[in-house]
Design an enzyme around this catalytic site. Structure first.
Site, PDB file in Angstrom:
ATOM      1  N   SER A  65      20.520 -46.771 -16.881  1.00 15.27           N
ATOM      2  CA  SER A  65      19.664 -46.735 -15.776  1.00 15.27           C
ATOM      3  C   SER A  65      20.344 -47.148 -14.470  1.00 15.27           C
ATOM      4  O   SER A  65      21.534 -47.982 -14.796  1.00 15.27           O
ATOM      5  CB  SER A  65      18.575 -48.086 -16.224  1.00 15.27           C
ATOM      6  OG  SER A  65      17.646 -48.207 -15.186  1.00 15.27           O
TER       7      SER A  65
ATOM      8  N   LYS B  34      15.650 -48.089 -23.657  1.00 12.37           N
ATOM      9  CA  LYS B  34      15.385 -47.323 -22.293  1.00 12.37           C
ATOM     10  C   LYS B  34      14.280 -46.567 -22.059  1.00 12.37           C
ATOM     11  O   LYS B  34      13.715 -46.739 -21.023  1.00 12.37           O
ATOM     12  CB  LYS B  34      16.708 -46.299 -22.146  1.00 12.37           C
ATOM     13  CG  LYS B  34      16.639 -45.518 -20.983  1.00 12.37           C
ATOM     14  CD  LYS B  34      16.641 -46.187 -19.765  1.00 12.37           C
ATOM     15  CE  LYS B  34      17.179 -45.359 -18.681  1.00 12.37           C
ATOM     16  NZ  LYS B  34      16.505 -44.167 -18.222  1.00 12.37           N
TER      17      LYS B  34
ATOM     18  N   HIS C  83      11.885 -49.555 -20.808  1.00  9.57           N
ATOM     19  CA  HIS C  83      12.439 -49.780 -19.548  1.00  9.57           C
ATOM     20  C   HIS C  83      11.780 -49.011 -18.543  1.00  9.57           C
ATOM     21  O   HIS C  83      11.064 -49.275 -17.377  1.00  9.57           O
ATOM     22  CB  HIS C  83      13.858 -49.612 -19.473  1.00  9.57           C
ATOM     23  CG  HIS C  83      14.452 -49.454 -18.011  1.00  9.57           C
ATOM     24  ND1 HIS C  83      14.300 -48.457 -17.179  1.00  9.57           N
ATOM     25  CD2 HIS C  83      15.360 -50.521 -17.335  1.00  9.57           C
ATOM     26  CE1 HIS C  83      15.057 -48.754 -16.022  1.00  9.57           C
ATOM     27  NE2 HIS C  83      15.406 -50.008 -16.215  1.00  9.57           N
ATOM     28  N   ASN C  84      11.752 -47.509 -18.883  1.00 13.34           N
ATOM     29  CA  ASN C  84      11.098 -46.641 -17.887  1.00 13.34           C
ATOM     30  C   ASN C  84       9.598 -46.744 -17.894  1.00 13.34           C
ATOM     31  O   ASN C  84       9.036 -46.429 -16.981  1.00 13.34           O
ATOM     32  CB  ASN C  84      11.467 -45.034 -18.442  1.00 13.34           C
ATOM     33  CG  ASN C  84      13.133 -44.711 -17.983  1.00 13.34           C
ATOM     34  OD1 ASN C  84      13.649 -45.592 -17.627  1.00 13.34           O
ATOM     35  ND2 ASN C  84      13.497 -43.612 -17.945  1.00 13.34           N
TER      36      ASN C  84
ATOM     37  N   GLU D 139       8.991 -49.289 -15.534  1.00 10.53           N
ATOM     38  CA  GLU D 139       9.340 -48.847 -14.307  1.00 10.53           C
ATOM     39  C   GLU D 139       8.104 -47.996 -13.579  1.00 10.53           C
ATOM     40  O   GLU D 139       7.820 -48.388 -12.625  1.00 10.53           O
ATOM     41  CB  GLU D 139      10.552 -48.034 -14.411  1.00 10.53           C
ATOM     42  CG  GLU D 139      10.944 -47.209 -13.055  1.00 10.53           C
ATOM     43  CD  GLU D 139      12.246 -46.294 -13.287  1.00 10.53           C
ATOM     44  OE1 GLU D 139      12.105 -44.801 -13.002  1.00 10.53           O
ATOM     45  OE2 GLU D 139      13.016 -46.622 -14.034  1.00 10.53           O
TER      46      GLU D 139
END
Length: 665
Positions: free
Chosen positions: A308, A363, A366-367, A370
């Site tokens: 990231s 990840k 995480h996105n 986001e």
């Protein structure tokens, strides 16, 4: 061949070990040992009766084979041994001694093997023991010299493949071998925007081999950046791999999906046991789990690393979420800690999350977080602009003020910077938002694991809503809120306030409740806590489902710098989830949550009255109200399910499932 070596042709019964060994003996003239011939009669009798051998049965047998190999070794004679060698501990016995031992694992379709066994006569190994052999089989490990050979071809073709793999291994692993070409510490395959940035970062610390499937990319990269660091360019996989010191460390920066499989297949022909290949892209975690198993069978470490920070992060220091074995991370750690971002306390933002797909799953979430944060900021902007009536500069001032406190985040900072680009610049941008796979994958993962991730999914669905055909149909019918015409006309009418009954910028709505910027700040704070709680809860559930043992506190610490969702509150989140329970983010703030909820209700009410199209702020309120409610409407749903499907329901204070009286008559 001057060096004395032993080649063990291994695999389950029926894979063709004896046939292939015979072909190789004819070619090389080496001594051959058929391991089955070393079994004592007691072992033969057990297998003939369909009784699997125990380890206690096998140890003396393996020692006898090893003694034969040592005898030949002392005579300076190379050997071929056919042996199932199913467990690594068995192979370790065969590896004792001074000469190198290469394991050629003949493997293939199980049905093919079963049919071969069924057709075989006069052998004490019945087909019924095939399942027990598969249950015992352990793939070759990175510290074992060897390769997996497909048995789909003819015996001659299989023998040819074995011979080619042995030649490659010996040329690469020969005694005292020190190829002068191998000068690079790490390699980057793929020189697109992200790959080029990562290679430049690496070259500031290590000699870095670089290549691309299209050599023109490599040429352009070297022309533009060749003087920035220690680069070793290559054309093709063979030259690229040859440029790397062992154990080779290769970072793939290619598009997620079939391209990763294609590059792995190309590289595998040139890699050796113990090499490490890292997929640095946004691959689906299930693909990473599949690839890890495949490469492990070939003795190669495969690692899935979530990266990231975008192009800037890749160049100056990304956040890295690493999924792989402890052994592979031990090899990669010096590299990753050198290139990763560092938090304010100096800690590296490269985190070993867990095995196989853990890094890419992390990840993905995480996105998802986001997406949720971007949507909340966009909704708050919309309300500041179109309900409170602030112009873009004034909204930027508010966001900057918030960014100076506990809400400080990269996304909030860039949002303020965007709004300062020009008085009405943002109004000229189409509101049709796009998305990539990870946003959807985070929602799918939550659904599959049974986790409420309403803010993550709401942010995704908000992007879907922005491209909905209903918007065009509504405008075509002249309905309220429609803005027909081309993009420029739509932008102009929106900027002028032509959005149904929505207020024009510069004047607060007559429909608005008593709302101010502090209410919106508090609403954003609550939404932020909920977004992180939901995202981390999906990671926790996945960790439990796949036995990853993910340290959520370490994940939060790894997000403190380099990544898109970096923010001031992550230090506190890391402390709160040391318990392993993401719900502590909310429950440990229960008093403040209760204090801020009235502001969130005002925000949601004002938005509804102003006809403001927001999704995640109402979802935040619904999530918290559901958690705080003593009774949910879902009791009726359970009764409905039982009425039409006899699914049953629980009764408070009683154990078991019950059915209603709906159909007694």
């Amino acid at each position: 061949m001057a060096e004395t070596i032993h080649v063990v042709i291994m695999g389950v019964a029926g894979c063709g070990k004896t046939t292939v060994a015979g072909i190789l003996q004819d070619r090389w003239g080496w001594d051959v040992a058929e391991a089955d011939e070393f079994h004592p009669q007691a072992n033969v009798d057990k297998m003939h009766s369909g009784i699997p051998l125990t380890d206690e049965d096998r140890w003396p047998w393996l020692e006898t084979i090893r003694a034969w190999m040592t005898e030949k070794e002392n005579e300076g004679r190379s050997t071929i041994v056919t042996c199932s060698a199913l467990k690594k501990s068995y192979r370790d016995v065969l590896r004792r001694g001074g000469a190198r031992v290469l394991f050629m694992h003949l493997d293939g379709d199980r049905d093919l093997l079963a049919s071969r066994l069924a057709a075989r006569t006069g052998h004490f190994m019945p087909a019924s023991l095939l399942d027990s052999q598969y249950a015992t089989l352990e793939p070759l490990q990175p510290d074992e010299l060897g390769a997996v050979v497909d048995i789909a071809g003819t015996p001659t073709e299989i023998a040819n493949d074995v011979q080619a793999k042995i030649k490659h291994i010996l040329s690469a692993q020969g005694a005292g071998h020190d190829d002068a070409r191998a000068t690079a510490d790490v390699g980057v395959y793929g020189l697109g925007v992200m790959g080029a940035a990562l290679a430049r970062n690496l070259a500031g610390h290590f000699t870095t081999a670089v290549t691309n499937i299209d050599p023109a990319y490599t040429d352009r990269f070297m022309a533009a950046h060749g003087g920035e660091g220690r680069f070793v360019p290559a054309v093709g996989a063979a030259e690229f791999v040859a440029n790397l010191r062992r154990p080779r460390k290769i970072l793939l920066m290619v598009t997620a999906g079939p391209a990763v499989d294609s590059v792995l297949a190309e590289l595998s022909e040139h890699l050796d046991s113990g090499d490490v290949v890292v997929d640095m892209g946004n691959s689906h975690f299930r693909d990473t789990r599949r690839r890890e198993v495949l490469m492990r069978q070939r003795g190669i470490h495969f690692v899935g690393c979530g990266t990231s920070g975008g192009e800037e992060g890749a160049l100056t220091g990304p956040a890295l979420m690493v999924g792989g074995t402890d052994e592979s991370y031990a090899v990669l750690r010096p590299v990753f800690e050198a290139i990763a971002a560092r938090a304010g306390d100096g800690t590296s933002c490269a985190v070993h999350v867990g095995p196989d797909g853990a890094g890419h799953l992390t990840k993905t979430l995480h996105n998802g977080i986001e997406y949720a944060e971007m949507q909340v900021i966009a909704e708050v902007y919309h309300l500041l602009r179109h309900v409170l009536g602030l112009d873009n500069d004034a909204v930027a001032d508010v966001l900057d003020d918030w960014a100076g406190g506990e809400l400080s985040s990269y996304l909030l900072e860039i949002s303020a910077a965007i709004l300062r680009t020009g008085a009405d610049f943002i109004e000229q941008i189409s509101d049709r938002a796009s998305h990539k796979g990870t946003g959807a994958w985070s929602t799918v993962a939550a659904v599959e694991l049974g986790v409420d991730a309403s803010l993550l999914s709401g942010a995704l669905f908000a992007r879907f809503a922005s491209t909905s055909r209903l918007r065009g149909a509504w405008a075509a019918e002249g309905a309220a809120g429609g803005a027909a015409g081309d993009a420029a006309a739509s932008a102009a009418s929106y900027a002028a306030g032509a959005a149904g009954d929505a207020p024009r910028p510069g004047g607060a709505s007559a429909l608005a409740v008593d709302l101010d910027a502090e209410d919106l700040r508090r609403a954003m704070w609550l939404a932020k806590l909920v977004a992180y709680t939901q995202g981390l809860e999906v990671i926790r559930a996945a960790s439990a489902a796949y036995d990853w043992k993910v340290d959520l506190s370490a994940v939060c610490r790894g997000w403190r710098a380099g990544c898109i969702i970096r923010c001031a509150m992550l230090d506190e989140f890391a402390r709160l989830v040391e318990s392993g329970d993401p719900m502590d983010i909310l429950t440990k703030h229960s008093a403040r949550v209760e204090e801020y909820l009235p502001s969130l209700r005002k925000v949601v009410s004002a938005a509804a009255l102003a006809q403001a199209p927001i999704l995640n702020l109402p979802a935040t309120l619904a999530y918290l109200d559901s958690a705080r409610s003593r009774r949910l409407p879902t009791a009726l749903i359970q009764a409905q399910r039982d009425y039409f499907g006899a699914h049953g329901f629980e009764i408070l204070g009683k154990e078991g499932l019950f059915h209603g009286p709906w159909h007694q008559n």
